[in-house]
Design an enzyme around this catalytic site. Sequence first.
Site, PDB file in Angstrom:
ATOM      1  N   GLY A   1     115.163  58.092  47.347  1.00  0.00           N
ATOM      2  CA  GLY A   1     115.681  58.672  48.583  1.00  0.00           C
ATOM      3  C   GLY A   1     116.030  57.540  49.532  1.00  0.00           C
ATOM      4  N   LEU A   2     116.201  57.862  50.794  1.00  0.00           N
ATOM      5  CA  LEU A   2     116.572  56.809  51.739  1.00  0.00           C
ATOM      6  C   LEU A   2     115.574  55.672  51.690  1.00  0.00           C
ATOM      7  CD1 LEU A   2     117.827  58.849  54.795  1.00  0.00           C
ATOM      8  CD2 LEU A   2     119.146  57.671  53.050  1.00  0.00           C
TER       9      LEU A   2
ATOM     10  N   HIS B   1     109.715  74.597  60.877  1.00  0.00           N
ATOM     11  CA  HIS B   1     110.993  74.655  61.569  1.00  0.00           C
ATOM     12  C   HIS B   1     111.338  76.112  61.860  1.00  0.00           C
ATOM     13  CE1 HIS B   1     115.171  73.842  62.385  1.00  0.00           C
ATOM     14  NE2 HIS B   1     114.927  72.556  62.305  1.00  0.00           N
TER      15      HIS B   1
ATOM     16  N   SER C   1     120.664  74.610  61.247  1.00  0.00           N
ATOM     17  CA  SER C   1     120.475  73.701  62.380  1.00  0.00           C
ATOM     18  C   SER C   1     119.955  74.437  63.597  1.00  0.00           C
ATOM     19  CB  SER C   1     121.790  73.028  62.734  1.00  0.00           C
ATOM     20  OG  SER C   1     121.672  72.441  64.006  1.00  0.00           O
TER      21      SER C   1
ATOM     22  N   ARG D   1     110.073  73.230  68.661  1.00  0.00           N
ATOM     23  CA  ARG D   1     109.986  73.854  67.342  1.00  0.00           C
ATOM     24  C   ARG D   1     108.691  74.621  67.114  1.00  0.00           C
ATOM     25  NH1 ARG D   1     112.244  68.996  63.357  1.00  0.00           N
ATOM     26  NH2 ARG D   1     114.386  69.183  64.067  1.00  0.00           N
TER      27      ARG D   1
ATOM     28  N   ARG E   1     107.194  65.226  64.472  1.00  0.00           N
ATOM     29  CA  ARG E   1     108.308  64.303  64.346  1.00  0.00           C
ATOM     30  C   ARG E   1     109.495  64.800  65.158  1.00  0.00           C
ATOM     31  NH1 ARG E   1     112.837  64.408  61.572  1.00  0.00           N
ATOM     32  NH2 ARG E   1     112.308  66.097  60.151  1.00  0.00           N
TER      33      ARG E   1
ATOM     34  N   LEU F   1     115.180  60.187  58.974  1.00  0.00           N
ATOM     35  CA  LEU F   1     116.203  59.373  58.308  1.00  0.00           C
ATOM     36  C   LEU F   1     116.095  57.939  58.812  1.00  0.00           C
ATOM     37  CD1 LEU F   1     119.242  61.831  58.452  1.00  0.00           C
ATOM     38  CD2 LEU F   1     117.538  61.550  56.653  1.00  0.00           C
TER      39      LEU F   1
HETATM   40  C1  LIG Z   1     116.691  70.536  54.857  1.00  0.00           C
HETATM   41  C2  LIG Z   1     116.225  69.277  55.533  1.00  0.00           C
HETATM   42  C3  LIG Z   1     116.918  68.779  56.635  1.00  0.00           C
HETATM   43  C4  LIG Z   1     116.504  67.604  57.262  1.00  0.00           C
HETATM   44  N1  LIG Z   1     117.227  67.125  58.317  1.00  0.00           N
HETATM   45  C5  LIG Z   1     116.873  65.942  58.888  1.00  0.00           C
HETATM   46  C6  LIG Z   1     117.672  65.356  59.920  1.00  0.00           C
HETATM   47  O1  LIG Z   1     118.701  65.900  60.331  1.00  0.00           O
HETATM   48  N2  LIG Z   1     117.290  64.176  60.439  1.00  0.00           N
HETATM   49  C7  LIG Z   1     116.180  63.532  59.998  1.00  0.00           C
HETATM   50  O2  LIG Z   1     115.900  62.440  60.493  1.00  0.00           O
HETATM   51  N3  LIG Z   1     115.409  64.047  59.023  1.00  0.00           N
HETATM   52  C8  LIG Z   1     115.722  65.238  58.448  1.00  0.00           C
HETATM   53  N4  LIG Z   1     114.947  65.753  57.437  1.00  0.00           N
HETATM   54  C9  LIG Z   1     113.814  64.982  56.908  1.00  0.00           C
HETATM   55  C10 LIG Z   1     114.288  63.842  55.998  1.00  0.00           C
HETATM   56  O3  LIG Z   1     115.431  64.258  55.292  1.00  0.00           O
HETATM   57  C11 LIG Z   1     113.251  63.408  54.974  1.00  0.00           C
HETATM   58  O4  LIG Z   1     112.027  63.240  55.582  1.00  0.00           O
HETATM   59  C12 LIG Z   1     113.633  62.077  54.342  1.00  0.00           C
HETATM   60  O5  LIG Z   1     114.948  62.107  53.886  1.00  0.00           O
HETATM   61  C13 LIG Z   1     112.701  61.706  53.211  1.00  0.00           C
HETATM   62  O6  LIG Z   1     113.189  60.563  52.556  1.00  0.00           O
HETATM   63  P1  LIG Z   1     112.327  59.818  51.463  1.00  0.00           P
HETATM   64  O7  LIG Z   1     113.167  58.711  50.960  1.00  0.00           O
HETATM   65  O8  LIG Z   1     110.996  59.495  51.992  1.00  0.00           O
HETATM   66  O9  LIG Z   1     112.081  60.918  50.309  1.00  0.00           O
HETATM   67  P2  LIG Z   1     113.101  61.768  49.397  1.00  0.00           P
HETATM   68  O10 LIG Z   1     114.500  61.646  49.831  1.00  0.00           O
HETATM   69  O11 LIG Z   1     112.512  63.115  49.264  1.00  0.00           O
HETATM   70  O12 LIG Z   1     113.028  61.047  47.995  1.00  0.00           O
HETATM   71  C14 LIG Z   1     111.930  61.144  47.136  1.00  0.00           C
HETATM   72  C15 LIG Z   1     112.248  60.376  45.875  1.00  0.00           C
HETATM   73  O13 LIG Z   1     111.072  60.234  45.101  1.00  0.00           O
HETATM   74  C16 LIG Z   1     111.300  60.624  43.763  1.00  0.00           C
HETATM   75  N5  LIG Z   1     110.037  61.124  43.242  1.00  0.00           N
HETATM   76  C17 LIG Z   1     109.181  61.993  43.841  1.00  0.00           C
HETATM   77  N6  LIG Z   1     108.101  62.168  43.067  1.00  0.00           N
HETATM   78  C18 LIG Z   1     108.277  61.403  41.969  1.00  0.00           C
HETATM   79  C19 LIG Z   1     107.494  61.150  40.811  1.00  0.00           C
HETATM   80  N7  LIG Z   1     106.299  61.710  40.635  1.00  0.00           N
HETATM   81  N8  LIG Z   1     108.015  60.332  39.868  1.00  0.00           N
HETATM   82  C20 LIG Z   1     109.224  59.736  40.027  1.00  0.00           C
HETATM   83  N9  LIG Z   1     109.992  59.918  41.122  1.00  0.00           N
HETATM   84  C21 LIG Z   1     109.510  60.741  42.068  1.00  0.00           C
HETATM   85  C22 LIG Z   1     112.402  61.636  43.843  1.00  0.00           C
HETATM   86  O14 LIG Z   1     113.065  61.715  42.604  1.00  0.00           O
HETATM   87  C23 LIG Z   1     113.268  61.050  44.948  1.00  0.00           C
HETATM   88  O15 LIG Z   1     114.108  60.076  44.392  1.00  0.00           O
HETATM   89  C24 LIG Z   1     115.350  66.939  56.803  1.00  0.00           C
HETATM   90  C25 LIG Z   1     114.643  67.434  55.707  1.00  0.00           C
HETATM   91  C26 LIG Z   1     115.063  68.598  55.085  1.00  0.00           C
HETATM   92  C27 LIG Z   1     114.264  69.119  53.920  1.00  0.00           C
END
Ligand SMILES: Cc1cc2nc3c(=O)[nH]c(=O)nc-3n(C[C@H](O)[C@H](O)[C@H](O)COP(=O)(O)OP(=O)(O)OC[C@H]3O[C@@H](n4cnc5c(N)ncnc54)[C@H](O)[C@@H]3O)c2cc1C
Lengths: 247, 675
Positions: free
Chosen positions: B75-76, B299, B317, B364, B473, B479
Amino acid sequence: MNLTLKIWRQQDASTPGAMHTYQLADVSPDMSFLEMLDVLNEQLNAEGEEPIAFDSDCREGICGMCGLMINGDAHGPEVTTTCQLHMRSFSDGETITIEPWRSDAFPVIKDLVVDRSAFDRIIQQGGFISVNTGSAPEAHSVPVPKDDADRAFNVATCIGCGACVAACPNGSASLFMGAKITHLGLLPQGQPERDERVVNMVAQHDHEGFGGCTNIGECTAACPKEIPLDVISQLNKDLRTAIKHGH
Amino acid sequence: MDMPDTVTSTEASASGSLDGDYDDAAGYYTPGSPLVDAKAPEGPIAERWQNRKFEARLVNPANRRKLDIIIVGTGLAGASAAATLGEAGYNVKTFCYQDSPRRAHSIAAQGGINAAKNYKEDGDSVHRLFYDTVKGGDYRSRESNVYRLAEVSTNIIDQCVAQGVPFAREYGGLLDNRSFGGVQVSRTFYARGQTGQQLLIGAYQALERQVAAGTVSMFSRHEMLELIVVDGKARGIIARDMITGEIQTHVADVVVLASGGYGNVFYLSTNAMGSNVTAAWRAHRKGAYMANPCYTQIHPTCIPVTGTHQSKLTLMSESLRNDGRIWVPKNQADCDKDPRDIPEEDRDYYLERIYPSFGNLVPRDIASRAAKYQCDDGRGVGPEVDGVRRGVYLDFADAIARLGRDSVEAKYGNLFDMYARITGEDPYSVPMRIYPAVHYVMGGLWVDYDLQSTIPGLFVTGEANFSDHGANRLGASALMQGLADGYFVLPHTIRDYLADGPFEPIAEDHPAVVEAQESVKGRIEHFLTVNGERSVDSYHRELGNIMWEYCGMERTETGLKKAIDLIRSLKDDFYRNVKVLGGAETLNQSLEKAGRVADFFELGELMCIDALNRRESCGGHFRGESQTEDGEALRHDEEYAYVSAWEWAGDDAAPVLHKEDLVYTAIEMKQRSYK
Ligand SMILES: Cc1cc2nc3c(=O)[nH]c(=O)nc-3n(C[C@H](O)[C@H](O)[C@H](O)COP(=O)(O)OP(=O)(O)OC[C@H]3O[C@@H](n4cnc5c(N)ncnc54)[C@H](O)[C@@H]3O)c2cc1C
Ligand code: SF4
Ligand code: FES
């Protein structure tokens, strides 16, 4: 409603598959298509038959993980992803045929799950702008005309689902590739690598076994993100320019 | 525009205090020694990060390719780290469970990303973003970490623009901003309603560039199932190839978890189907402390559940609350009527009634709880699921009358379309129905200032760690945190650890490797041989119901204790009666889910214990026992200004609670109020 489902089942890449027929009762029109399959899987599990493997993750039309051929249409009858298709688009008593994407470049892994890693390898060949972390200039140092930015965004919305390939009689990934070429080509940051990008991506595309584009347009009709056909013209134009530049 | 998490009109000072010593969780845990962040920097807050970067040791470029880094997650937080460390010349292996790194759930984020660029000259600054974030977290986050986050936020935008992320722009060609989270400044950068997608594609492309360069090896469709710890240090992972079922050992000098949030413990959430806690939980069981697991963000504007077949929930949203009016029928008898036939005097615009100054724009958690109360009271609308109607109306009739249909469409068209596609109803003519859903978890693995967990050599980034958001948060800040961690923080802090490497090679038959392998194989073998009666999903759904009911929007001592009992007996039943068909050496989605649900049981129990211990209401955590006379959240800073860091003590032992005191030097603690 009650449905007859004809579903492709295949144990693994090397075992031949076949269509199996299942009956499913009491399907709610509010279910998504994949929830309908979840319910079928619960039924199969209870009966002792291994559930049907299919891909999905976000289930909100953005990750690109889902994708099924439904009655011969990639993602089914609506302009949306399989996960955003709902059962109200079908009627009681209907027979629905469900198959995986069919393409030489997307081999079946199991049941409805295919291998789309070829897309990642196309991106590896140039679907990026080379800028190491920390070396970027101040964001406002290069203005981008709003029209270009908006259009770049529109084509950057491609989710990499592969429906365009599945829908194309030639199995071409030109729409997918054209979307990336157009996105990066519209931005000033994308110019330095523009020629190289298109040449290398196209070479990889062909190497992966995707077919050539003959302008049929099935791809854009199946695309859940409505990526327009003219990204392919842009792709061809960029390719010609690159060749002219000696690539 | 998203809602304030803590914008206050009148700010009451200091909180009330407790009478006597409460310890609702007594007997459920063992008190442990206090926890101190040994990497906590000192000096003026604005200089701490510069100093830490300077002090962190460097790794000679020639040595980097001899150092192996494992990153779980793309992810990010994970993709940005993998790209950056690959560029620096380290040898990186990256894992994700999807078929491509581009599909991580960051892709689903809609609203935007904050950064203190102050392009609008509206008084924004690093300090203001820092202040808003600490306040948004209800004074339960670490100030040094938050300050650093605000500080690097501006670099993120530069980096993303250079990568070609197509942010929204103004006619002059410069970047557009909007105000989000109800804050007074416009600091949110966005790409229509798909900001997460565009940021992730940027990071993904940078990652793929490194794959081509040979610095990063990508393992898609690989799930991490165990952490390898050797001599107290994280040295690798056990992963299952999800196609062949092969159990693989991957060793490295350092392991990074960027595995996302665990909101799916509630079964229904806005997370992706595969979002899980397994990576983090397996590390927890090996010694990484879990911090504030009960802090959950719910939310208010999601599409309601339509039936027991529901597999996930979709967020809309919150900007909708700017123009939509929220109401329920005054009389239960009207709940199944066509809302258009319910006359004005029979409608209860409850947010406008209870919170006249903020109305539909309350934060929220307040909006969410208020909706729950109406539905619990029997005045919910929409289909009955399990005997209750869980939905409230979000009505645009007034907005359409006032602004015209065209301008409503221009503002919210894509959201209305999405709603219509999912529900089959036309929101232009019939009021929308909404209900709260689990959206984000602030809790996660405990990390120090360097983002290192309590296991040396295990770093945790993004939603998987607990570090920056306290008890709540702000919109558009997750992000920012994911990319801050991956692009700008971790690459600096991890080098200090790697400066001591490469560490001794580890043989495949090292006892720690064998133990980790055996534990994974044993679990798989168990699930495939129980051959019971119930599907994995049915257990997951039941666990989710327990969590939602007792550890959701409102938590109480009796409810939480009941939940712990229910979870324990459901878990026992799961191990004895689950039915997982198919084999180990093939793609087996039921088997994948079984492993994840098993870990959710243990996490769910810990969340309840954590919530039980914290007899205060703060941020997203509302304890029924801790409210003001008019039902508002009441924080207790004297007793609870700490991070709860939980240590795993074994399958049959109570977890150990370590407290890290929160000290604020650059900011003053305040209580919020919305009335
Ligand atoms: C619908 C929605 C809307 C949102 N809108 C916003 C917004 O507008 N602004 C904002 O700031 N935040 C927003 N958020 C929150 C934000 O998107 C997330 O908190 C953030 O993107 C999480 O990023 P991350 O990289 O930590 O995890 P993720 O993007 O969830 O990535 C997790 C990664 O870990 C991998 N993984 C997980 N478990 C395993 C495992 N056991 N083995 C191997 N790989 C694994 C997955 O494959 C994936 O690649 C939103 C969230 C949601 C659900
Ligand atoms: S172009 Fe459209 S159909 Fe093809 S991969 Fe992208 S989103 Fe899918
Ligand atoms: S599951 Fe993500 S697009 Fe369908």
